[in-house]
Motif scaffolding. Structure first.
Motif, PDB file in Angstrom:
ATOM      1  N   LEU A 166      29.786  59.369-127.018  1.00  0.00           N
ATOM      2  CA  LEU A 166      31.207  59.209-127.286  1.00  0.00           C
ATOM      3  C   LEU A 166      31.874  58.557-126.073  1.00  0.00           C
ATOM      4  O   LEU A 166      31.708  59.027-124.946  1.00  0.00           O
ATOM      5  CB  LEU A 166      31.846  60.567-127.575  1.00  0.00           C
ATOM      6  CG  LEU A 166      33.363  60.619-127.776  1.00  0.00           C
ATOM      7  CD1 LEU A 166      33.770  59.808-128.995  1.00  0.00           C
ATOM      8  CD2 LEU A 166      33.831  62.066-127.917  1.00  0.00           C
ATOM      9  N   LYS A 185      27.478  53.738-130.131  1.00  0.00           N
ATOM     10  CA  LYS A 185      28.319  54.854-129.726  1.00  0.00           C
ATOM     11  C   LYS A 185      29.514  55.033-130.668  1.00  0.00           C
ATOM     12  O   LYS A 185      29.904  54.123-131.396  1.00  0.00           O
ATOM     13  CB  LYS A 185      28.828  54.630-128.296  1.00  0.00           C
ATOM     14  CG  LYS A 185      27.689  54.520-127.276  1.00  0.00           C
ATOM     15  CD  LYS A 185      28.202  54.143-125.898  1.00  0.00           C
ATOM     16  CE  LYS A 185      27.028  53.974-124.917  1.00  0.00           C
ATOM     17  NZ  LYS A 185      27.478  53.545-123.579  1.00  0.00           N
ATOM     18  N   ILE A 186      30.092  56.233-130.624  1.00  0.00           N
ATOM     19  CA  ILE A 186      31.367  56.504-131.290  1.00  0.00           C
ATOM     20  C   ILE A 186      32.474  56.193-130.293  1.00  0.00           C
ATOM     21  O   ILE A 186      32.410  56.616-129.136  1.00  0.00           O
ATOM     22  CB  ILE A 186      31.445  57.967-131.750  1.00  0.00           C
ATOM     23  CG1 ILE A 186      30.380  58.261-132.812  1.00  0.00           C
ATOM     24  CG2 ILE A 186      32.836  58.281-132.294  1.00  0.00           C
ATOM     25  CD1 ILE A 186      30.312  59.721-133.219  1.00  0.00           C
ATOM     26  N   LEU A 188      35.978  64.259-123.657  1.00  0.00           N
ATOM     27  CA  LEU A 188      35.153  63.083-123.385  1.00  0.00           C
ATOM     28  C   LEU A 188      35.391  62.530-121.975  1.00  0.00           C
ATOM     29  O   LEU A 188      34.539  61.824-121.419  1.00  0.00           O
ATOM     30  CB  LEU A 188      35.361  62.005-124.453  1.00  0.00           C
ATOM     31  CG  LEU A 188      36.656  61.191-124.485  1.00  0.00           C
ATOM     32  CD1 LEU A 188      36.555  59.967-123.608  1.00  0.00           C
ATOM     33  CD2 LEU A 188      36.979  60.755-125.915  1.00  0.00           C
TER      34      LEU A 188
END
Length: 770
Positions: free
Chosen positions: A378, A406-407, A468
């Motif tokens: 993330l 990836k997100i 994150l």
């Protein structure tokens, strides 16, 4: 404000706001530049030599200032006049000619952009609704982007012959012919002369259909919401499954295409209104419009006035400028102004973080088998971008080497929500988390993304962002949950829904009412993908979108039901029935919530409340209005005879010996704007009102009035009204007393109710210090 991802479109269905707000563009540029003007002529001043041929008079007047100009349209119903292309100097010269009421520059308008029948109670108590034969006599005219006639929502099975009152046509053009109409879609026209004049060339038929065909989807969605035929098994990618049908599913539909890739132009809109009136429609639905200019300069207000005079109810979207105050459009008191609320349905998808926490969001992406058990890296868009505003995931801003596999966490703003997903996908991302800004709050609008994604509210967005950014290798995944119903509380006022106070006349409370406008399933164009992006090659028969564009046709269809049950009612009586029976509390007694504040909503947010179709058919009493009431209102706002003539087409001279007051207008709501100062003197305002009995039995109504603050007092005389026969009228006076002066932006709200034990006739009260 977010902009569309559809680069070719200037008419943008903001899938974040579905903005249908109007943006007036000035046409007063270079003196030699030729632009479009609408010329309003005085019918009563037609010279005797032209009495049998007013078109020749129009042409004679035009040729007096320009030998080369041609008329684009002639108007005979909405106004008396024509549109043409002139220089600014020619327009000024024409304005001095005899018989010219006004020369109005072209204005560009843009669009404001299942479970609803069940949510509104249309699936029960069917015996209370007018029979299908009565409803099938009602014609709903929709001014929008056109129609996709192949939609099953225009199936005419079971419908009888077209109503004899219908005087319209089914117009042929690019990819459309008269065979596309039937007993459901009884009429279709298109109006492009103003648009083509602005382009300086004919429409490119390889890019858009020069016909009533809907290449965009918005018009099909609004038309089927208002009066679409029942279609079983409807859904979008399996979301919101069930039977889709319009509010007045037996009513007929007439479509007037006025919006194109380059916008919606006032000369075309006026021509459509002119035709709709001539065609004998009963309801006009417009999910577009103005409101930020005087009524006599607003083509929608002018055309709606003529429609009202001929017994046609005009329903318009309130705009998507919320949650800020004074953001309303279409505020003329002869227009029914509709805000947006939510349904009790949602499309949840959970964001599951590597630390085990999960946060709910929404999406119309149909799921992805890659997600669930597997966690993906993330990243925050602002950290993987080469742009200063990289957190917004603008086109070309993400660095593929840092995004692939990836997100990506993106913030709202700058471009459309679905376009952000395309940016992430093109950079190699496998998914997107889209977080609301504080201005968007906790309102979640579902989108048909082109990659796995979840939109989350501002609070959850902050929590995910903290995670994150706090550890070196954050991860996340998605859990798609499909469709869930029974969401509470519902409805809540949508954050995007435009709010009062009324920016033009604060003494007229607007919006009038709210209706479902969030995540609405309805028919769609086969020429456009559900995300409204040109890169979206998916094609769907139904789409889920949001905006006051969607709430407006709900009220248009419900007004058609009331009209069918009471064909002799005026537009004002129909609107009154919808307003005075609306609800402002949930079943538990708590006030309707405003999702932007998560606090109780006010009449500036919801107007009279959320529409209640069943009660609106039997309101007991109505506040009625006719043309003379509105003319007196124009005198009260100090319009000159010329301005009144421009708006109404009537030569009406205000009586200088009469004390006109806006508060005298027999409107089903009460608004008192005050100036904040240190003067402690009582301010007293009186509101005379008249109620008409629309119940066949004799009854006595008792009044009650409540306000939220001791600084305001409301009294009513008399306190009871007895009716002995149908259509009997009784008058009363409401007196609102402000006992003290309050600070700026202090608001006091309340409600007036008349009850006979069977009916409750409700009106909101709003007192504000500005």
């Amino acid at each position: 404000m977010e902009i569309s991802g559809m680069l070719l479109l200037v008419i943008t269905l903001f899938l974040s706001y579905f903005s249908l707000n109007i943006h007036c563009l000035s046409t007063h540029n270079d003196q030699n530049q030729i632009t479009t003007y609408i010329i309003h002529m005085s019918k009563s001043q037609t010279p005797a030599s032209f009495s049998d041929d007013h078109i020749t008079w129009f042409d004679y007047s035009l040729k007096s200032v320009s030998n080369s100009a041609e008329m684009l349209y002639t108007y005979t119903n909405a106004i008396h006049g024509f549109s043409t292309r002139l220089t600014a100097e020619e327009a000024r010269e024409l304005e001095t000619r005899p018989g010219i009421v006004a020369v109005l520059p072209e204005t560009k308008y843009e669009l404001h952009t299942t479970r609803t029948p069940m949510f509104l109670g249309l699936d029960v108590n069917s015996g209370l609704f007018p029979d299908s034969n009565s409803v099938s006599e009602i014609i709903v005219g929709v001014l929008d982007t056109g129609v996709w006639p192949e939609s099953k929502s225009f199936d005419d099975a079971g419908l009888g012959p077209i109503p004899s009152s219908w005087k319209g046509i089914c117009e042929s053009g690019t990819n459309f012919s008269s065979v596309n109409c039937n007993r459901k879609l009884i009429g279709a026209r298109y109006f492009s002369k103003g648009y083509e004049a602005s382009l300086g060339q004919p429409i490119d038929v390889t890019k858009e259909s020069k016909s009533p065909r809907d290449d965009e989807g918005h018009g099909t969605h609004t038309a089927t919401t208002a009066a679409g035929s029942p279609v079983s098994g409807a859904s979008l990618f399996g979301y919101a499954p069930g039977t889709a049908k319009g509010m007045a599913s037996q009513a007929r539909v007439a479509v007037y295409k006025v919006c194109w890739l380059g916008g919606c132009f006032s000369s075309d809109i006026m021509a459509a209104l002119d035709s709709a009136i001539s065609d004998n429609v009963n309801i006009i639905s417009m999910s577009l419009g103005g409101g930020d200019t005087d009524y006599y300069r607003d083509i929608v207000a002018i055309g709606a006035f003529s429609a009202m005079e001929k017994g046609i109810l005009v329903s318009c979207s309130a705009g998507n400028g919320g949650p800020g105050p004074y953001s309303l459009t279409n505020v003329a008191p002869w227009i029914t102004t509709v805000g947006a609320g939510t349904l009790d349905r949602d499309f949840p998808v959970y964001v599951v973080l590597g630390n085990g926490l999960n946060f709910s969001g929404v999406s119309l992406y149909p799921g992805d088998s890659r997600f669930g058990d597997k966690l993906y890296p993330l990243v925050y868009a602002g950290n993987v971008s080469n742009a200063t505003n990289g957190n917004l995931c603008m086109i070309g801003s993400l660095i593929p080497e840092k995004v692939t596999g990836k997100i990506v966490f993106c913030d709202r703003g700058g471009n459309s929500r679905v376009q952000k997903g395309v940016v992430v996908k093109e950079a190699g991302g496998v998914g997107m988390i889209l977080a609301n800004s504080p201005a968007n709050g906790e309102e979640l609008l579902a989108d048909a993304h082109l990659l796995p994604a979840s939109a989350v509210g501002a609070r959850f967005g902050e929590e995910i962002k903290k995670y994150l950014l706090s550890i070196p290798n954050p991860t996340a995944t998605f859990l798609f949950q499909g469709t869930k119903v029974g969401i509470e509380p519902s409805p809540v006022v949508a954050a995007f829904s435009s709010r009062g106070p009324n920016p033009l006349d604060p003494q007229i409370l607007k919006p009038d009412i709210i209706a479902p406008g969030v995540n609405i399933l309805a028919g769609w164009s086969g020429a456009m993908g559900p995300s409204d992006l040109t890169t979206d090659t998916r094609r769907v028969p139904f789409n889920i979108i949001s905006g006051t564009s969607m709430s407006c046709p709900h009220v248009s269809g419900l007004a058609a039901l009331v009209k069918a049950a009471h064909p002799d009612w005026s537009p004002a009586a129909i609107r009154s029935a919808l307003m005075t029976t609306a609800y402002t509390t949930y079943k538990n007694g708590q006030s309707l919530e405003d999702i932007s504040t998560e606090k109780p909503s006010t009449p500036f947010d919801h107007g009279s409340g959320h529409v209640n179709p069943i009660l609106s058919l039997d309101p007991g009493l109505v506040y009625d209005l006719d043309i003379n009431d509105y003319l007196n209102f124009l005198c009260a706002i100090n319009y000159t005879p010329t301005q009144i003539l421009t708006l109404s087409g009537k030569i009406f001279i205000c009586d200088m010996t009469k004390n006109y007051a806006i508060s005298d207008l027999n409107y089903p709501s009460f608004a008192l704007p005050l100036l904040s100062n240190n003067n402690s003197t009582l301010l007293v305002k009186k509101y005379p009102r008249t109620l008409t009995n629309v119940d066949s039995k004799a009854s006595t109504y008792i009044v009650s009035a409540k306000v939220q603050s001791a600084s305001v007092e409301v009294s009513v005389e008399p306190q009871s009204l007895s009716f002995s026969q149908l259509n009997e009228k009784k008058s009363f006076t409401v007196t609102i007393t402000a006992k003290t002066s309050e600070p700026v932006n202090t608001f006091v709200f309340g409600q007036l109710e008349w009850s006979d034990g069977d009916h409750i006739v409700k009106s909101p009260i709003a007192v504000s210090w500005t």
